[in-house]
Design a protein around this motif. Structure first.
Motif, PDB file in Angstrom:
ATOM      1  N   ALA A   1      32.789  20.240  44.877  1.00  0.00           N
ATOM      2  CA  ALA A   1      31.263  20.563  45.239  1.00  0.00           C
ATOM      3  C   ALA A   1      31.505  22.332  45.314  1.00  0.00           C
ATOM      4  N   ASN A   2      30.386  23.021  44.768  1.00  0.00           N
ATOM      5  CA  ASN A   2      30.309  24.217  44.989  1.00  0.00           C
ATOM      6  C   ASN A   2      29.576  24.957  46.133  1.00  0.00           C
ATOM      7  N   GLU A   3      29.831  26.252  46.576  1.00  0.00           N
ATOM      8  CA  GLU A   3      29.505  26.557  47.718  1.00  0.00           C
ATOM      9  C   GLU A   3      28.164  26.420  48.056  1.00  0.00           C
ATOM     10  N   SER A   4      27.107  26.527  47.359  1.00  0.00           N
ATOM     11  CA  SER A   4      25.861  26.534  47.305  1.00  0.00           C
ATOM     12  C   SER A   4      25.586  24.678  48.170  1.00  0.00           C
ATOM     13  N   HIS A   5      26.035  23.989  47.518  1.00  0.00           N
ATOM     14  CA  HIS A   5      26.086  22.517  47.986  1.00  0.00           C
ATOM     15  C   HIS A   5      26.427  22.189  49.140  1.00  0.00           C
ATOM     16  N   VAL A   6      27.826  22.878  49.604  1.00  0.00           N
ATOM     17  CA  VAL A   6      28.286  22.694  50.907  1.00  0.00           C
ATOM     18  C   VAL A   6      27.586  23.539  51.857  1.00  0.00           C
ATOM     19  N   TRP A   7      26.912  24.772  51.543  1.00  0.00           N
ATOM     20  CA  TRP A   7      26.148  25.498  52.435  1.00  0.00           C
ATOM     21  C   TRP A   7      24.814  24.450  52.694  1.00  0.00           C
ATOM     22  N   LYS A   8      24.236  23.988  51.644  1.00  0.00           N
ATOM     23  CA  LYS A   8      23.239  22.937  52.093  1.00  0.00           C
ATOM     24  C   LYS A   8      23.283  21.924  52.948  1.00  0.00           C
ATOM     25  N   GLU A   9      24.536  21.272  52.783  1.00  0.00           N
ATOM     26  CA  GLU A   9      24.906  20.125  53.686  1.00  0.00           C
ATOM     27  C   GLU A   9      25.108  20.679  55.154  1.00  0.00           C
ATOM     28  N   LEU A  10      25.749  21.727  55.216  1.00  0.00           N
ATOM     29  CA  LEU A  10      25.938  22.343  56.607  1.00  0.00           C
ATOM     30  C   LEU A  10      24.659  22.466  57.277  1.00  0.00           C
ATOM     31  N   GLY A  11      23.799  23.097  56.380  1.00  0.00           N
ATOM     32  CA  GLY A  11      22.408  23.516  57.171  1.00  0.00           C
ATOM     33  C   GLY A  11      21.752  22.416  57.600  1.00  0.00           C
ATOM     34  N   ASN A  12      21.851  21.554  56.764  1.00  0.00           N
ATOM     35  CA  ASN A  12      21.165  20.298  57.032  1.00  0.00           C
ATOM     36  C   ASN A  12      21.811  19.554  58.599  1.00  0.00           C
ATOM     37  N   LEU A  13      23.012  19.696  58.492  1.00  0.00           N
ATOM     38  CA  LEU A  13      23.969  19.297  59.660  1.00  0.00           C
ATOM     39  C   LEU A  13      23.399  19.978  60.787  1.00  0.00           C
ATOM     40  N   TRP A  14      23.340  21.462  60.736  1.00  0.00           N
ATOM     41  CA  TRP A  14      23.085  22.484  61.943  1.00  0.00           C
ATOM     42  C   TRP A  14      21.451  22.358  62.348  1.00  0.00           C
ATOM     43  N   ARG A  15      20.861  21.631  61.672  1.00  0.00           N
ATOM     44  CA  ARG A  15      19.469  21.536  62.248  1.00  0.00           C
ATOM     45  C   ARG A  15      19.342  20.108  63.037  1.00  0.00           C
ATOM     46  N   MET A  16      20.388  19.393  63.176  1.00  0.00           N
ATOM     47  CA  MET A  16      20.416  18.372  64.136  1.00  0.00           C
ATOM     48  C   MET A  16      21.089  18.404  65.382  1.00  0.00           C
ATOM     49  N   PRO A  17      20.572  17.691  66.367  1.00  0.00           N
ATOM     50  CA  PRO A  17      20.920  18.109  67.755  1.00  0.00           C
ATOM     51  C   PRO A  17      22.510  17.897  67.979  1.00  0.00           C
ATOM     52  N   THR A  18      23.111  17.069  67.464  1.00  0.00           N
ATOM     53  CA  THR A  18      24.506  16.652  67.423  1.00  0.00           C
ATOM     54  C   THR A  18      25.554  17.843  67.165  1.00  0.00           C
ATOM     55  N   ARG A  19      26.556  18.134  68.232  1.00  0.00           N
ATOM     56  CA  ARG A  19      27.312  19.186  67.949  1.00  0.00           C
ATOM     57  C   ARG A  19      28.692  18.902  68.291  1.00  0.00           C
ATOM     58  N   VAL A  20      28.902  17.850  67.737  1.00  0.00           N
ATOM     59  CA  VAL A  20      30.443  17.245  67.541  1.00  0.00           C
ATOM     60  C   VAL A  20      30.704  16.799  66.148  1.00  0.00           C
ATOM     61  N   PHE A  21      31.527  17.245  65.552  1.00  0.00           N
ATOM     62  CA  PHE A  21      31.880  16.998  64.146  1.00  0.00           C
ATOM     63  C   PHE A  21      33.296  16.526  63.916  1.00  0.00           C
TER      64      PHE A  21
END
Length: 927
Positions: free
Chosen positions: A214-234
């Motif tokens: 996966a390229n950096e833009s895809h990883v960035w998008k997935e992490l962005g979706n993750l950061w908008r969630m309330p859970t903070r344990v990964f």
């Protein structure tokens, strides 16, 4: 500079000596190969990969070290390496090794999808396939007796990860895993970790698959979706070092490695941390990891020295592999080293046949040589045990036994061990010895007392709470009910025409107190009214409609609903509720006015009619007995003696009776009467205290309820005609009118409302029992909201410190908590019956009969004596003095008895017959 040159020369000398020793060993091995039994062993690896390259180096060192230590062994392993990049090349390599090279075992392959095919081929040819790198749990050796895993499967660490997450107090977690060519090792990990988390009540809120390509833009998008969630344990489970490097670098750039977050990596990455560059390690600061514990030993220290020498030679000879060997031996490399030692030990303990046979005449993909030594070699491998570089080597059911796992914390440019985990004892700060394995787990203590201090992301020592509200510090949208009545709970007032509202009340004050108790958050509520019912009859909906605003859409309209919201089963299915902060239950209120017509005869109510009759009969019976006992009195007194029992209650004079037995009967009667009077007084007091409620039936003909409340549905189920009211004043008016005059006979509502109603109108109404159970008032949140659990914990704290009681006094006034009584209407008569005193009446009758019997016997005996004395002849004076004395004693006794009978008469009645009686008594003596 001189020291560097000296170190270089010393290293070169050491390297030269090791090269000479290695050359001598190889020469000796070549010389001995003619006299030793050579055993062919295949090796399938991806030598272009970092793991394959390092494993090949460790395997070559393992063969050299093993036979240097065991020169007397009769067998020698001869490796036949094959490079493999995919399933096709792996299959071709396995076919050539079995049929052409006639190997007795195959070490490898490196990937799970390749291992699956080669393992099936091993069953056909009876050649053991030994993998030191495949960790997929789907390739269970129990299903394939010729497949042996000399590494730990992925699911062996699941219990350790689960225990760690549990002890850190986290209930929600997000999983990021690698999904590409070696998908089996990662995708198979997800179902296993999901099952483990479910058993531990840990919620897997989100799963993100990321390909290593996966390229950096895809990883960035997935992490962005993750950061908008309330859970903070990964939890991160990846095998690609390149993907791990990009993932953590981008996460650090996005601010996801800041304070308040928690990251955990599995052994798939924590085993290879030394191969990551310094920049990636710095971006991973604060990450926790779990990996198998490699014990320190003299052999391990010696191996590291030889590895550094080997690394120097390879860097000189093969510059292209400098990056692969730069970091040093990882866990997979050490597992490969121990695997060679296990195979070399096993082949030494079996006898190899001289001839191997083919299944078919020609070797094709469908026909293969069958190794006669295979079954015996498998059994020998299962029995092989020794202490290797990676720890104790011991197979159980074709897999390496679960050893000790160490918990690491990445700090600075490296990692440090903060604790250990074992299946027997859980988490601990030190390595658990064999003697301690059977002891109780130590992770029952707080994690701060079990593990060493942990540095969390953001260089923080405060344990992350595990969740966060995106955009924290911004207003929290909170829906509140708006209705005209019971504004003591929620009072919504619009500030002019600004569309802004001032929301107050008991519930709002409690919610603010709870938010204040959450000192680690910066939540500011923005209250948004939802009209339940207004004065004109319009509304936005019911309480159910308000709660439904939290569900049904991807982005709920509110982030919480705060108000007098009752926790109910059908609502709990759609949203998450906090713990209740109020009493629960639906009760009924009725009028408490007494019936004046029945109050005229209320004095008869304490005793039943049969008990009243029994008292009268007992009094007459006692009077008759007293009449019999006192029959020697004159007739004027004898006629009224039957009234003595009642007179004795009012005039307890000691001279009312003269006979001793009559006094005894009178005492028994007074005892009976005293108990009856006390019981009568107690029952009458109870009747007057409770009051006679005006409700004439168990279920009223019509009842009232609060508009917008679920109580309406309850009355429908009870088949009661219901009428909705919006305020306490409406309740009072309806109850005052009654059902016959356009009102209601009862009001059904929840306890908090009824308590407030009775606090205001308590003298006129009574609360009757509990009719229907509910969950009480609670705060509602969208399903999966991280606020529900902290809010519940804060509610308990607010309740325990007495803050809620203070708020009740502020909005409801003094005496609210105890300003009501719950009374159950008794449909049975409260009167006492004669059966309750049957024993007492029986004792009284028995004692009265005994007294009467004894008295009559005494009279009969006295008369007999008198007649006997009258028939005795007169003794002359000159007779013996003894006879005269006896006669005087007899006469004196009779006079005493007669005096006892006449004693009351001398006091109250003038008989005028004393001398006559004496003459009669002494008449025989004069004869």
């Amino acid at each position: 500079m001189g020291f560097s040159k000296l170190y270089f020369y010393l290293l070169l000398i050491n390297t030269s000596s090791l090269i000479l020793v290695s050359a001598k060993n190889e020469t000796r091995s070549a010389l001995d190969s003619n006299s030793r039994n050579v055993v062919n062993v295949g090796l399938i690896l991806d030598f272009n990969s970092s793991i394959g390259f390092l494993a090949n180096v460790c395997i070559s060192m393992a063969i050299s070290d093993f036979y240097s230590k065991n020169p007397h062994y009769a067998t020698r392993l001869a490796l036949h390496p094959k490079n493999s990049k995919n399933v096709l090349t792996a299959a071709s390599a396995a076919f050539e090794l079995v049929n052409e090279e006639q190997v007795v075992a195959i070490i490898g392959p490196q990937y799970a999808d390749e291992a699956r095919f080669v393992a099936e081929f091993g069953v056909i040819s009876q050649v053991p396939v030994i993998s030191f790198s495949v960790k997929s749990s789907s390739l269970w050796p129990s299903r394939n007796p010729y497949f042996i895993q000399t590494t730990l499967p992925d699911d062996s660490q699941l219990e350790g990860i689960t225990s760690l997450v549990q002890q850190l107090g986290w209930h929600d977690i997000v999983v990021l895993y690698q999904d590409d060519t070696d998908g089996e090792s990662c995708t198979g990990f997800v179902p296993s970790i999901t099952d483990a988390f479910q058993k531990a009540s840990i919620k897997l809120t989100y799963v993100i698959p990321i390909s290593s390509s996966a390229n950096e833009s895809h990883v960035w998008k997935e992490l962005g979706n993750l950061w908008r969630m309330p859970t903070r344990v990964f939890l991160v489970h990846v095998t690609s070092l390149d993907l791990a490097s990009r993932l953590f670098s981008l996460a650090n750039e996005m601010g996801m490695m800041s304070k308040g977050t928690a990251w955990i990596i599995t052994d798939a990455l924590s085993n290879s941390l030394s191969a990551l560059d310094a920049t990636t390690i710095e971006s991973m600061e604060g990450v926790l990891g779990i990996r198998p514990y490699i014990p320190e030993s003299n052999n391990m220290e010696a191996f590291r020295i030889r590895w550094n020498t080997k690394k120097y030679l390879l860097m000189q000879q093969q510059p292209n592999y400098t990056e692969n060997i730069r970091s040093g031996p990882d866990t997979d490399c050490l597992r490969a080293y121990d695997t060679v030692w296990a195979v070399a030990t096993a082949v030494e303990n079996i006898i190899f046949p001289q001839v191997e046979k083919l299944i078919a005449s020609s070797a094709t993909i469908t026909s293969s040589r069958v190794s006669e030594a295979g079954p015996e070699l498998v059994q020998a491998l299962w029995k092989t045990e020794f202490l290797g570089l990676s720890g104790e080597f011991k197979l159980e059911h074709g897999q390496l036994e679960t050893p000790v796992f160490e918990i690491i914390n990445i700090v600075g440019k490296g990692d440090r061990t903060v604790g250990y985990w074992t299946p027997e004892r859980g988490l601990s700060q030190k390595v658990v010895s064999a003697a301690e394995k059977d002891q109780a787990p130590v992770y029952s203590k707080p994690v701060d007392q079990v593990l060493k201090p942990i540095i969390w992301p953001g260089v923080s020592t405060d344990k992350p709470k595990g969740w966060d509200v995106p955009g924290m510090g911004i207003m929290l949208r909170v829906g509140v009910p708006d209705k005209p009545g019971f504004r003591e709970f929620v009072n919504v007032q619009e500030i002019g025409d600004t569309k802004k509202y001032n929301v107050t009340g008991f519930v709002i004050e409690v919610f603010k107190a709870v938010l204040h108790a959450l000192s680690s958050f910066n939540l500011e509520p923005e209250f948004i009214p939802f009209v339940i019912v207004n004065n004109s009859g319009g509304s936005n909906g019911t309480y159910d409609d308000l709660v439904n605003k939290l569900s049904g859409t991807e982005t709920p309209e509110y982030e919480a609903v705060v108000g007098d919201i009752t926790i109910r089963a059908h609502r709990e299915k759609k949203v998450d509720f906090s713990l209740p902060y109020s009493e629960s239950g639906v009760v009924m209120v009725v009028r408490a006015e007494p019936d004046k017509l029945k109050n005229i005869w209320i004095f008869l109510k304490p005793l039943s009619w049969d008990l009243w009759l029994a008292i009268v009969v007992a009094a007459i019976f006692v009077g008759i007995v007293l009449r019999i006992l006192e029959r020697r009195l004159n007739l004027q007194r004898q006629l009224g003696i039957i009234l003595f029992p009642f007179a004795a209650l009012a005039f307890p004079e000691s001279n009312m009776v003269g006979n001793n037995w009559a006094r005894f009967v009178l005492v028994v009667w007074l005892f009976l009467a005293y108990i009856l009077m006390q019981s009568y007084t107690a029952n009458l007091s109870s009747i007057l205290t409770v009051g006679q409620l005006s409700l004439s039936a168990d279920i009223p003909a019509c009842a009232g309820y609060q508009d917008g409340s679920f109580v309406k549905d309850l009355l429908t189920k009870l088949r009661i005609k219901g009428t909705g009211y919006s305020s306490m004043e409406d309740f009072d008016k309806a109850l005052s009118l009654g059902c016959k005059h356009g009102g209601v006979d009862a009001i059904y509502d929840e306890i908090p409302y009824i308590k407030l109603f009775l606090h205001k109108y308590g003298s006129k109404y009574k609360m009757v029992g509990s009719t229907y159970s509910t969950g009480g008032f609670g705060f509602a949140f969208p399903t999966g909201s991280p606020l529900s659990k902290p809010i519940s914990e804060a509610i308990l704290g607010v309740m325990e410190n007495g803050k809620i009681q203070e708020i009740e006094k502020k909005y409801f006034g003094e005496g609210y908590a105890s300003g009501y009584q719950s009374q159950d209407i008794s449909r049975d008569s409260p009167s006492l019956t004669s059966y309750s005193f049957a024993g007492l009446f029986t004792i009284t009758a028995i004692l009265t009969f005994v007294a009467l019997t004894c008295s009559e016997c005494s009279v009969l005996i006295s008369r007999y004596r008198n007649q006997h004395v009258a028939n005795i002849p007169v003794v002359p004076p000159e007779n013996d003095g003894q006879d005269s004395t006896d006669q005087d004693e007899i006469l004196g006794q009779e006079e005493g008895d007669q005096q006892q009978i006449q004693e009351p008469t001398d006091t109250n009645i003038d008989h005028g017959s004393g001398p006559a009686d004496d003459e009669v008594l002494h008449a025989p003596m004069h004869e």
